[in-house]
Enzyme design. Structure first.
Site, mmCIF file in Angstrom:
data_model
loop_
_atom_site.group_PDB
_atom_site.id
_atom_site.type_symbol
_atom_site.label_atom_id
_atom_site.label_comp_id
_atom_site.label_asym_id
_atom_site.label_seq_id
_atom_site.Cartn_x
_atom_site.Cartn_y
_atom_site.Cartn_z
ATOM 1 N N ASP B 403 -2.957 12.267 -2.080
ATOM 2 C CA ASP B 403 -3.714 11.465 -1.135
ATOM 3 C C ASP B 403 -3.856 12.313 0.131
ATOM 4 O OD1 ASP B 403 -4.761 9.226 0.175
ATOM 5 O OD2 ASP B 403 -2.805 8.820 1.054
ATOM 6 N N GLY B 679 -9.737 8.149 0.181
ATOM 7 C CA GLY B 679 -10.754 7.137 0.433
ATOM 8 C C GLY B 679 -11.589 7.513 1.643
ATOM 9 N N ASP B 804 0.960 7.664 0.071
ATOM 10 C CA ASP B 804 1.839 6.911 0.953
ATOM 11 C C ASP B 804 1.452 5.452 1.117
ATOM 12 O OD1 ASP B 804 -0.463 7.421 2.423
ATOM 13 O OD2 ASP B 804 0.622 7.147 4.304
#
Lengths: 367, 1149
Positions: B403, B679, B804
């Site tokens: 991420d 994202g 996370d």
């Protein structure tokens, strides 16, 4: 290459005890050599220089051991005679025709033989059987150690393991089980044919042939102190194949019943289908005279044990012993072989080392 | 729209506000729809007190191994076939079941605790006209819920109204999509008007709207629905929703209607299923175990046939043996012997293997937790291995999927440098923490969070010497969409974009303080002088324009257009002979090399006449149709943003987590493919990609259009290489040879196309395999998981995901290994992760040190274990040939029971726990060592098969050397049993000794203890006393007394054991001689310093200028319509009367 991390550890402890001295317990892991996986350790660095000599050393240790064993084994005098009576010419041929365990008339045969060397010190007399599966599981299990240990309850009610030799005619069999039932029951006697024509019977010790623990711990007569074994075994019956009940195996009360040594030796089952068991010991008379001088002997066999029913063989063996027991050339040869293989591998590795090892190492370093 | 048409539209989820009975009714009356509306309780636990025992037993007996051992116990209880007593297997089996059960129970309790912690979070639920404090678990569909500021939203809510004007509210969605900027949500006009006019509780209590919407689904960014209320039918969309897991910010209250609760919520729908993870090694090993079991069955069958044949031969004889043939039937005897042999050979696959395996895993996990190097002092948080059975997989990772937000970056943006009029201020090469703070005491608004040292700039600003720098700061203070909130006499900035916040914050530090804004005015304080600018127009940011401007009237009357945007966009709009352009471009270059995010700032003086003309057109456009208007606006904006005068460049650092670039470089060197899934926007992601050395400055970015062409071409790989080559040819001839200089950049919608073209997956993966890295932006949590699945499907590699937030949960669950970073907030990722720690850089230690060691230890452990147990058990096959295939054991039963547990367990456990071929330092210095571990499954099969072969050899030697010695000798069966036991035990111990490379005191002690235990236990089980207690169980009485002093026994045992280990010693010696072992190599080369990869090349680097606000339109519309400008002085109660009129907004200045 043992490395010490003591200095580091101390450093760590100081830092740990510093901040965590307060009321709040820190979750900081302890700085111990174990938890930090820094245990001092010896890391042997193996090189061709350490590995190759190992092979030669092992080889150099094993080969002499093998030679020593082989020589020791060869020095043991051993005489073996097969008295099964398979051949028509064999004296025991007639006796061997009976396949039954309980032929009413004992059959006797006499086998002459010649010892070309005198046998010094104690001579051990063995009987050997072949193709007898004393290590078959159902056979091995077919005994009741409780009963043999003199347990009165087991005497009257032998364990199920003994089936189908637990009861006969509704009476418990003592000793029960297939092992006891198939006990070796030939009688072997040895005569020395003196050159002057007389036939001297050689005295055979029938005690001292069983293990001490077997005789004194494992096997016990019921009501151990009662010497009237007939009364003790009252209510039991003899194994089917036996000629005599267990309390008539010997006259000596110390060698009768369950603690009869022939019986004990038989009950210690063999590892493999071809085996020998100690039968008698011929004690040495004096250091001056050989126990068995060279010459002609006669073996008299009361032939009871029907081995031909299972295509087995019977042998009588006379042997002296050494520190390593009876004759056993295999161990010596095996040691020599393995020693030689190690030596050979050492040589092969040496060649590999010289051909490829150096080049490879230098390539590594140049990287 | 009627309800029927809604149904046909797929809007079948009906929610009636304030109507609990309705939602409950369904549950009970129509049992097939039971649970139609989930309650808001998170249940990740599995057991209840009642179901624990059956469930855990059911689960455990699903493991083939446990079932097999149960079968063994059952078989051993049958007297006719039991070749070893029953208690020898049942005790370890019970131990395994208990330990495992307790472990599961403890884990379940922990889950229960964390569940109940979440379920009991407070929230206000409207019950009969008043809000009562309730817990999350009490929220039902149809409830009206009140959310306070900074509270996490408990369920998917329909926003009804809020304390803010126009019922606007702000949410932070970091947990859902990883974006940290605030999002706006606005209630329907109808609900806002109706529900805020009256005392809220009463109005809300009587609210009886009916919502018809889609069934619960996992699409985070869409929502379709209608609300039927007071005869009206209102359309609902995503903008009206407050999703569970988001946090309400800057809004005192928000009222929402629960639409989806619990398991129906979008975020939980995105969580994916909990799957039991199993390491590849374990899978291979299980297959090997199945192989062993099958071979045992086969061998037992052959031996049983032998037994039948033997029995029938015996039947023709007279003697004792025929009477022992069961029922006089050889076939039946064979049948029984079959089972006996299965029992007798079962120690080849001992149950203790599973106990030890689990124990080893647990210890390895503890080591991870104990590692000081992975302990994070600031948060007092050690690393944590939550799943204790994946350790060796850490040593085989091939793909790292990470991420971005919170994982690679700290989520902190710092204004580090700027260039004004060609002059560079600040120095990015100094770490932010080490920057000497400037003396800004003259500035009452300073909060001291400027990480830039430029006294000369301050001097110039204060000295009123440099109009350009003053204008530059005015631009920063004016051209933005930030809102100011006053707290304790200082403005607190609320920005949609963290970049803007950093810029405005920096301007404040330097004396240009943005104080407040209304729809028409912006008030700033310039070095203490408050000036009010009239805001004439706000030319908003879009991802296409990549710039934003404000048109303001200065207090003096002049018109100024301040513009900031991406460098390319701004530079092409400058005046033709703009000064400083060259030096500014140089500065841009410099900033880009330092991986700073840059924005160009420019200004233009607008003549009054052209403004009037322009504004007229703008007013006209307001009445046009949407699509035409957008095009016209674009053109209009374009006209205005021309002839700019360049002021300078800002440079913002997106703080990386500590050690991220080094870690990524090291892991790439260790052969890992690093992918980033985020994202966040493409620009930000790419920028971070550069700054964390994931993307090479001269790497080519392969984007969707090109990738699509390649994928569509008949031979994708060829065209891929062709494309790469031509590109490289153009850039640099010599680079053509260098591989892995391409990176793929994809976005979520593009990835969605893969769903339609499943055949692209494999091709894509083979292309990706040749790329340096892959970046996926704008992906939803579910898509993240899909990518992981794609990688898993098309490669054999082990995937590791690290993240996370809640948005990473799905991928963490999907990957072979999931790592959760314990960040500042939100424990969702950690809850679902297999490993958790606080810093990204700990990953290198987790993989290169712990993973590598674990892999080595466990493969040694398994290989050795197979060898020792099979070698020991298979002896019975050979013995069977010489005992009439009767399943007679060659060992004392006690030896069988104690062999694996006591005589040979300790040394192998020492190997499995302490073994280190290379120290931790060397592991990190030589990442190439890791590559050897990423081998394929096949080699695991080969090594395991080899050790099985070795075991067969061992069993042959173990039987036949003693066989030679005992053949036709006076030595009995029991002595042979002790001899072979001794040989087997010695062989196992010698073998483990020659496998050990790291001799700790424990290893040495274990070796001695093993020997000692063997002799002590053998003497004990052969002792007189035990025999007298139970003659039938301890019938080996007195054997060891004799055997242990018999030289033949010793000589045989030693020869046998040496011969057994001879092949292993030889192969090891060959390895030593050829110096193939890593071990040797490392030790022989370790003095040489290992150079970490040199700092990345600074060649023809690309400029990276971006603007990190939401994709799509910025919030400018809300500002210009003043909907989001609130009145901070008004008390809450009066706010209900606030309308959209700008006059209501008070001026703070």
């Amino acid at each position: 290459m043992a490395t010490s991390y003591n200095a580091k550890d101390e450093d760590g402890h100081i830092t740990v005890s510093g901040p965590s001295g307060g009321t709040l317990r820190s979750k900081k892991p302890e700085n111990t050599a174990f938890k930090q996986q820094r245990l001092p350790a010896w890391q042997p660095i193996l090189t061709a220089g350490t590995v190759l000599p190992a092979f030669f050393i092992i080889g150099l240790i094993f080969i002499p051991i093998g030679i020593g064993l082989y020589v020791t084994s060869n020095n043991i005098k051993e005489f073996e005679i097969d008295y099964t009576g398979v051949d028509m010419s064999s004296p025991c041929f007639n006796c061997s025709q009976s396949f039954s365990w309980n032929s009413t008339r004992p059959c006797t045969c006499t086998i002459p033989f010649y010892l070309d060397q005198p046998y010094e010190s104690n001579v051990f007399m063995y009987y050997g059987l072949s193709n007898f599966y004393q290590n078959h599981r159902r056979y091995v299990k077919s005994r009741d150690d409780n009963q043999l240990n003199g347990d009165p309850e087991s005497l009257k009610g032998p364990s199920k393991e003994c089936e189908p030799y637990a009861k006969h005619d509704n009476k418990p069999i003592a000793p029960c089980g297939a092992i006891a039932n198939s006990m070796f029951n030939d009688t072997l006697e040895l005569f020395y044919n003196d050159p002057n024509g007389t036939k001297i019977q050689i005295p055979l010790n029938k005690t001292g042939i069983a293990w001490w623990t077997d005789k004194h711990v494992k096997f016990r007569n019921p009501e151990g102190n009662n010497h009237n074994l007939t009364a003790v075994f009252q209510g039991t019956t003899k194994p089917v194949n036996w000629r005599r009940p267990v309390y008539e195996l010997d006259d000596d009360p110390e060698n009768n019943g369950f603690i009869n040594e022939d019986f004990i030796v038989w009950m210690r089952t063999a590892a493999l289908p071809t085996f020998r068991k100690l039968y008698r010991i011929i004690p040495r008379k004096s250091s001056m005279v050989p126990t068995l001088p060279s010459g002609n002997y006669t073996l008299e066999v009361v032939y009871n044990y029907p081995v031909r029913s299972f295509e087995g063989r019977k042998r009588m063996i006379l042997s002296t012993i050494s520190w390593m027991g009876g004759k056993n050339p295999f161990l010596g040869i095996a040691y020599m072989t393995v020693g030689s293989v190690c030596f050979f591998l050492g040589v092969v590795l040496l060649i590999i080392h010289h051909k490829y090892g150096n080049r490879n190492n230098s390539a590594d370093i140049s990287n | 729209m009627s309800k029927e048409t809604a149904d046909s539209d797929g809007l079948t989820w009906e929610v009636r506000a304030n109507n609990r009975p309705y939602h409950k009714l369904k549950k009970f009356f129509l049992f097939f729809r039971w649970g139609h509306y989930a309650d808001n309780v998170v249940r990740s636990y599995k057991y209840s007190p009642l179901t624990f025992l059956p469930l855990t037993l059911f689960e455990q007996f699903q493991r083939a191994a446990n079932l097999y051992f149960l079968l063994m116990v059952v078989l051993q209880c049958v007297p006719a076939i039991s070749s070893i007593p029953w208690y020898i297997t049942i005790i370890p089996l019970l131990a395994v079941l208990t330990v495992r059960g307790i472990k599961d129970l403890v884990n379940d309790m922990a889950r229960r605790r964390s569940d109940s912690e979440i379920n009991s979070r407070p929230c206000d639920v409207l019950v009969s006209q008043s809000f009562t404090r309730a817990q999350w678990k009490d929220v039902r569909v149809g409830d009206v819920v009140r959310i306070h500021k900074d509270q996490t939203i408990p369920a998917d809510l329909l926003l009804l109204c809020s304390s803010e004007p126009h019922s606007l509210c702000y949410v932070e969605t970091a947990d859902i999509d990883g974006e940290t900027n605030l999002k706006y949500r606005q209630a329907l006009g109808a609900t806002h008007n109706e529900l805020t006019t009256h005392p809220s509780e009463e109005a809300l209590g009587s609210f009886d709207g009916v919502v018809l919407c889609e069934k619960p689904n996992n699409r985070l960014y869409t929502f379709r629905g209608q609300m039927h209320w007071r005869g009206e039918c209102l359309h609902l969309d995503y903008e009206h929703m407050l999703l569970r897991g988001t946090i309400l910010r800057n809004t005192d209250f928000a009222y929402g209607l629960a639409i989806y609760t619990g398991a129906d919520t979008k975020i939980l729908r995105n969580c994916g299923k909990l799957r039991v993870k199993m390491t590849q090694m374990e899978k291979v090993f299980n297959n090997v175990v199945i192989g062993i079991v099958l071979s045992v069955l086969l061998v037992a069958l052959l031996l049983a046939i032998g037994s039948g044949v033997f029995s029938s031969q015996v039947m023709s004889q007279t003697g004792v043996l025929p009477t022992l043939v069961v029922n006089g039937n050889p076939a039946y005897t064979g049948f029984l012997v079959y089972w006996s042999y299965i029992i007798l050979l079962s120690p080849a696959m001992p149950i203790s293997l599973y106990i030890s395996f689990e124990l080893v895993h647990t210890v390895h996990s503890l080591f991870i937790g104990w590692d000081l190097e992975m302990y994070w002092q600031q948060a007092d948080r050690p690393a944590q291995a939550r799943n204790t059975s994946l350790n060796e997989e850490l040593g085989q990772v091939g793909y790292l999927l990470s991420d971005k937000t919170g994982t690679l970056t700290q989520n902190r943006l710092l204004f580090r440098q700027c260039s004004i009029a060609g002059e560079i201020y600040g120095d990015a090469s100094v770490k932010a923490e080490d920057v000497e703070p400037m003396n800004l005491s003259w500035n009452p608004f300073s909060r001291g969070d400027l990480f830039m040292s430029a006294p000369s700039l301050v001097e110039r600003l204060r000295g009123q010497q440099c109009p350009l720098s003053r204008q530059f700061l005015s631009a920063l203070a004016l051209c933005h969409t930030v809102m100011a909130e006053w707290k304790e006499e200082t403005p607190v900035y609320q920005a949609a974009s963290p970049d803007e916040e950093a810029l405005v914050g920096a301007a404040r530090e330097l004396g240009w303080v943005f104080l407040s804004r209304t729809r028409d005015f912006i008030v700033i304080s310039e070095l203490g002088v408050t000036r009010q600018y009239q805001l004439l127009a706000l030319l908003d940011f879009t991802s296409k324009r990549r710039r934003m401007s404000v048109l303001v009237r200065e207090p003096e009357g002049g018109l100024k257009l301040y513009c900031k945007g991406a460098d390319i966009v701004i530079l092409e709009r400058l005046q033709s002979d703009s000064p400083h352009q060259e030096s500014t471009e140089k500065a841009l270059q410099l900033f880009a090399e330092a991986c700073l995010r840059t924005l160009c700032v420019a200004v233009r003086s607008v003549p009054e006449a052209s403004w009037e003309q322009w504004s007229k057109t703008l007013t006209q456009s307001a009445v046009m149709a949407t699509c035409e208007r957008d095009a016209l606006l674009e053109k209009l904006y374009d006209e205005m943003e021309e002839d700019l005068q360049l002021l300078g460049v800002t440079a913002i650092e997106d703080r990386l987590q500590e050690g991220v670039p080094e870690t990524i470089a090291l892991l790439q060197e260790a052969g890992l493919k690093v992918w980033v899934l985020t994202g966040d926007k493409k620009e930000t992601a790419v920028n971070i990609g550069y700054s964390c050395k994931l993307l090479d400055p001269d790497a080519r970015l392969l984007e969707w259009q090109e990738l699509k062409q390649i994928l569509q071409s008949p031979d994708p790989l060829v065209s891929f290489f062709k494309a790469r080559q031509t590109e490289l040819w153009a850039v640099d001839k010599e680079m053509a040879g260098a591989s892995e200089k391409t990176s793929v950049v994809l976005t979520g919608p593009e990835l969605a196309e893969f769903d339609q073209r499943p055949e692209w997956g494999a091709t894509f993966m083979s292309i990706a395999d040749h790329c340096q890295s892959v970046l996926c932006c704008r992906v939803t949590p579910a898509q993240k998981a899909d990518i992981v699945t794609l990688v898993r499907k098309h490669t054999n590699s082990v995937t590791l995901c690290i993240g996370d937030g809640a948005n990473d949960v799905n991928m963490i669950k999907t990957a072979h290994i999931g790592v959760g970073l314990a960040g500042v907030e939100g424990g969702q990722a950690v809850q679902n992760a297999d490993f958790a720690f606080s810093q990204f850089r700990f990953l290198q230690r987790l993989l290169l040190v712990h993973g590598r060691w674990s892999y080595r230890r466990i493969s040694l452990f398994l290989r050795y274990f197979l060898f020792k147990t099979c070698g020991f058990a298979l002896v019975h096959i050979w013995f069977g040939l010489f005992n009439g295939f009767s399943a007679q054991s060659l060992y004392e039963t006690w030896f069988i029971a104690l062999y694996t547990a006591f005589y040979t367990a300790a040394p192998v456990m020492c190997i499995a726990i302490f073994e280190q071929d290379v120290s931790a330092e060397s592991s990190l210095k030589l990442p190439e060592l890791y590559k050897h571990r990423q081998r394929q499954q096949r080699s695991t099969y080969v090594t395991l098969s080899l050790s099985l072969l070795y075991a067969v050899y061992a069993s042959l030697i173990l039987f036949f050397i003693p066989f030679g010695v005992f053949y036709d000798s006076a030595l009995d069966y029991q002595t042979m049993a002790v001899t072979v036991s001794m040989a087997a035990m010695f062989a196992a111990t010698f073998e483990v000794a020659q496998l050990t490379r790291y001799w700790t005191k424990f290893s040495l002690a274990a070796l001695f203890v093993s020997f000692l235990l063997f002799f002590i236990f053998t003497r004990i089980t052969h002792s007189n006393r035990l025999f007298e207690k139970a003659p039938n169980d301890y019938f080996f009485v007195g054997v060891s007394d004799k055997a242990f002093v018999d030289p033949v026994v010793w000589l045989t045992a030693l020869l046998t054991s040496w011969t057994v280990i001879l092949p292993s010693v030889t192969s090891h010696a060959i390895c030593v001689i050829l110096a193939r072992l890593d071990n040797h190599k490392v030790h022989s080369t370790s003095p040489q310093p290992v150079e970490l990869r040199s700092p990345f090349r600074r060649g023809a680097s690309h400029r990276r200028s971006s603007y990190a606000v939401s994709q799509g339109a910025g919030p400018g519309r809300l500002i210009t319509s003043a909907t989001c400008i609130r009145n901070t002085t008004l008390p809450v109660d009066e706010k209900v009367t606030t309308s959209s009129k700008p006059t209501d907004v008070q001026d703070q200045a």
